[in-house]
Scaffold this motif. Structure first.
Motif, mmCIF file in Angstrom:
data_model
loop_
_atom_site.group_PDB
_atom_site.id
_atom_site.type_symbol
_atom_site.label_atom_id
_atom_site.label_comp_id
_atom_site.label_asym_id
_atom_site.label_seq_id
_atom_site.Cartn_x
_atom_site.Cartn_y
_atom_site.Cartn_z
ATOM 1 N N ASP A 53 0.854 -1.194 0.000
ATOM 2 C CA ASP A 53 0.000 0.000 0.000
ATOM 3 C C ASP A 53 0.885 1.237 0.000
ATOM 4 O O ASP A 53 2.007 1.224 0.515
ATOM 5 C CB ASP A 53 -0.895 -0.023 1.256
ATOM 6 C CG ASP A 53 -1.979 1.036 1.192
ATOM 7 O OD1 ASP A 53 -2.155 1.655 0.115
ATOM 8 O OD2 ASP A 53 -2.657 1.254 2.214
ATOM 9 N N THR A 81 -2.835 1.746 -4.566
ATOM 10 C CA THR A 81 -3.104 3.160 -4.346
ATOM 11 C C THR A 81 -4.579 3.478 -4.540
ATOM 12 O O THR A 81 -5.306 2.739 -5.213
ATOM 13 C CB THR A 81 -2.253 4.008 -5.320
ATOM 14 O OG1 THR A 81 -2.518 5.387 -5.099
ATOM 15 C CG2 THR A 81 -2.569 3.675 -6.767
ATOM 16 N N ALA A 82 -5.016 4.594 -3.928
ATOM 17 C CA ALA A 82 -6.346 5.143 -4.205
ATOM 18 C C ALA A 82 -6.212 6.057 -5.419
ATOM 19 O O ALA A 82 -5.111 6.404 -5.839
ATOM 20 C CB ALA A 82 -6.850 5.920 -2.994
ATOM 21 N N VAL A 102 -5.047 0.287 -8.626
ATOM 22 C CA VAL A 102 -6.022 1.051 -7.829
ATOM 23 C C VAL A 102 -6.826 0.072 -6.979
ATOM 24 O O VAL A 102 -7.248 -0.984 -7.449
ATOM 25 C CB VAL A 102 -6.945 1.878 -8.747
ATOM 26 C CG1 VAL A 102 -7.992 2.614 -7.939
ATOM 27 C CG2 VAL A 102 -6.112 2.862 -9.577
ATOM 28 N N LYS A 103 -7.036 0.425 -5.718
ATOM 29 C CA LYS A 103 -7.629 -0.501 -4.754
ATOM 30 C C LYS A 103 -9.075 -0.889 -5.062
ATOM 31 O O LYS A 103 -9.538 -1.944 -4.629
ATOM 32 C CB LYS A 103 -7.579 0.104 -3.351
ATOM 33 C CG LYS A 103 -6.216 0.015 -2.687
ATOM 34 C CD LYS A 103 -6.319 0.516 -1.248
ATOM 35 C CE LYS A 103 -5.022 0.326 -0.500
ATOM 36 N NZ LYS A 103 -5.131 0.790 0.899
ATOM 37 N N ASP A 104 -9.790 -0.061 -5.833
ATOM 38 C CA ASP A 104 -11.222 -0.297 -6.032
ATOM 39 C C ASP A 104 -11.525 -1.706 -6.545
ATOM 40 O O ASP A 104 -12.535 -2.304 -6.207
ATOM 41 C CB ASP A 104 -11.795 0.731 -7.034
ATOM 42 C CG ASP A 104 -12.011 2.084 -6.358
ATOM 43 O OD1 ASP A 104 -11.565 2.217 -5.204
ATOM 44 O OD2 ASP A 104 -12.613 2.963 -6.980
#
Length: 466
Positions: A53, A81-82, A102-104
């Motif tokens: 992260d 990452t966000a 991206v974490k989504d």
């Protein structure tokens, strides 16, 4: 063996989900709950990939990435990452990070990204092997063939006949003879006439490297196998795949490596230094030595089982002093290399060379011709005065030393001391004068109680250096 992955994430629930997802994909997964814990893990053991992260308490993702890059084993790094953090992640990729995600949608995408990163890593390693093979094949343009071997004497005809017979087979060949008799030239010719001629011919001088480096040179090493192993490196057996490995000075091979070479000869398998996977070795092995291996077996310095595996087809190359009729054609050949002709050599000079004992054999003859051409000048005649004034006694004539009642051990002791004196203490030069490797010289000095002493006069020859 499964690839090792470290997941660094301070939120335990997400960390456990990622661990499960990657474990189900077949990876060996460790977790670190935070950046500080990740740095501890990175320093403790090697990983193939680190998934970290960007934002965590303590050390952040950038610090984890830089710690990973500082390790000798050089793991790949994927940053999580966000959306708001992507600029920093992109910057890290410019510095060497493998990817960011991206974490989504991380649980769906991460296994694919990890696989792609590992595949790219494998391609880079294979590219390194191919680069080594291309360089080796490029050098083979200048390999010797049987028709380039000079000599019509009976011993030379016999040796060449044996070599031509064994060349098309896959039998191991052991080339025996004094230093400078042409063992590597014969090895090249055997390879060039074999069914493996289109694959690499890879020479290895077993006496030129210390034991720790020799094992890595032969079998390769994994990233992080030892200090300085910053990347996976293929060994000579891997580079020679499908071709021939020529092990020169096989008598200098340390016993720890003799065991591993025996496994290659028996099972055609080996393991890289620091690795666990068994690798196949599709190579032919040619070996050469100026040592008496049977005597070394009696002394416990060479494995008998390895000797019999290597000695499938022995070929002995006799010293130049035992085939003096080959001196004139060799002289003519070496004169042509200096853009001179046999006619430029006076009868006295040729007669001198016919009677010279050549302790350094063909290599010494080539050096004498080159030196004489320089002294004579571009247009001048090459005369007797352009060669050494003293003619050494034939190595096979022991009358002087026997008359003194000296034993073989005393003779060797005296020769070593004289070589060291002539070389002004430089061990590399002394070993060259004696026609042995530097490692062999140190071993024999130790057995005779001759002090090895301090640094060399030129500072370049301390024990253990290559």
């Amino acid at each position: 063996m499964a690839d090792r992955i470290l997941v660094a994430e301070d939120k335990e629930n997400l960390c456990r989900l990622i661990e499960t997802t990657l474990s189900e994909a077949g990876y060996e997964v460790s977790i670190a709950l935070g950046g500080d814990a990740a740095i501890h893990e990175i320093r403790s053991r090697p990983f193939d990939v680190i998934v970290s992260d960007m934002r965590m308490p303590g050390a952040n993702g950038i610090q984890v990435f830089r710690e990973a890059r500082a390790q000798g084993y050089q793991p790949e790094v994927i940053l999580m990452t966000a959306f708001a953090d992507t600029r920093e992640a992109v910057q890290m990729m410019k510095e060497g990070a493998a990817d960011y995600i991206v974490k989504d949608n991380i649980l769906e995408e991460l296994p694919l990204r990890v696989r792609q990163v590992l595949e790219n890593r494998k391609l880079r390693q294979e590219s390194s092997v191919l680069k080594g093979r291309i360089e080796t094949l490029r050098e083979q343009i200048h390999l010797h063939h049987f028709d380039s071997i000079i000599g019509t004497s009976s011993p030379m005809k016999d040796a060449r006949g044996l070599a031509e017979r064994v060349a098309p087979t896959d039998a191991n060949v052991l080339l025996l003879g004094e230093s400078g008799t042409g063992k590597e030239i014969f090895a090249q010719a055997i390879h060039a006439a074999s069914l493996r001629a289109d694959a690499p011919f890879v020479p290895v001088n077993c006496g030129a490297l210390p034991e720790t480096l020799l094992e890595s040179e032969l079998f390769g090493h994994e990233k992080g196998a030892f200090t300085g192993a910053i990347r996976t490196k293929p060994g000579r057996f891997e580079i020679a795949e499908g071709g021939t490995v020529f092990l020169d000075e096989i008598g200098e091979l340390p016993q720890s490596i003799q065991v591993k070479l025996l496994r290659v000869l028996q099972d055609r398998t080996y393991v890289r230094v620091g690795g666990e996977d068994m690798r196949r070795a599709d190579v032919r092995i040619l070996a050469a030595t100026n040592r008496n291996l049977e005597e070394m077996i009696q002394q416990g310095k060479f494995r008998e089982d390895l000797y019999y595996r290597l000695n499938v087809f022995p070929i002995r190359l006799v010293a130049l002093r035992e085939r003096r009729e080959d001196v004139p054609p060799l002289v003519e050949h070496f004169l042509l290399l200096q853009e001179r002709a046999l006619a430029h050599l006076t009868p006295d000079a040729l007669e001198y060379l016919r009677g010279y004992d050549f302790p350094g054999n063909i290599r010494e003859l080539q050096n004498l011709i080159e030196r004489a051409c320089i002294l004579a000048g571009r247009e001048g005649k090459i005369e007797r005065q352009h060669f050494p004034l003293e003619r050494p006694r034939a190595a096979g004539d022991p009358s002087d030393l026997l008359s003194l009642g000296m034993s073989l051990e005393q003779v060797e002791n005296r020769m070593i001391r004289e070589a060291l004196e002539r070389a002004q203490g430089n061990k590399t030069k002394a070993a060259s004068l004696l026609g042995i490797s530097r490692r062999a010289l140190y071993s024999r000095m130790e057995s005779h109680g001759i002090p090895i002493g301090g640094p060399e006069t030129d500072g370049s020859d301390a024990p253990g250096q290559s």
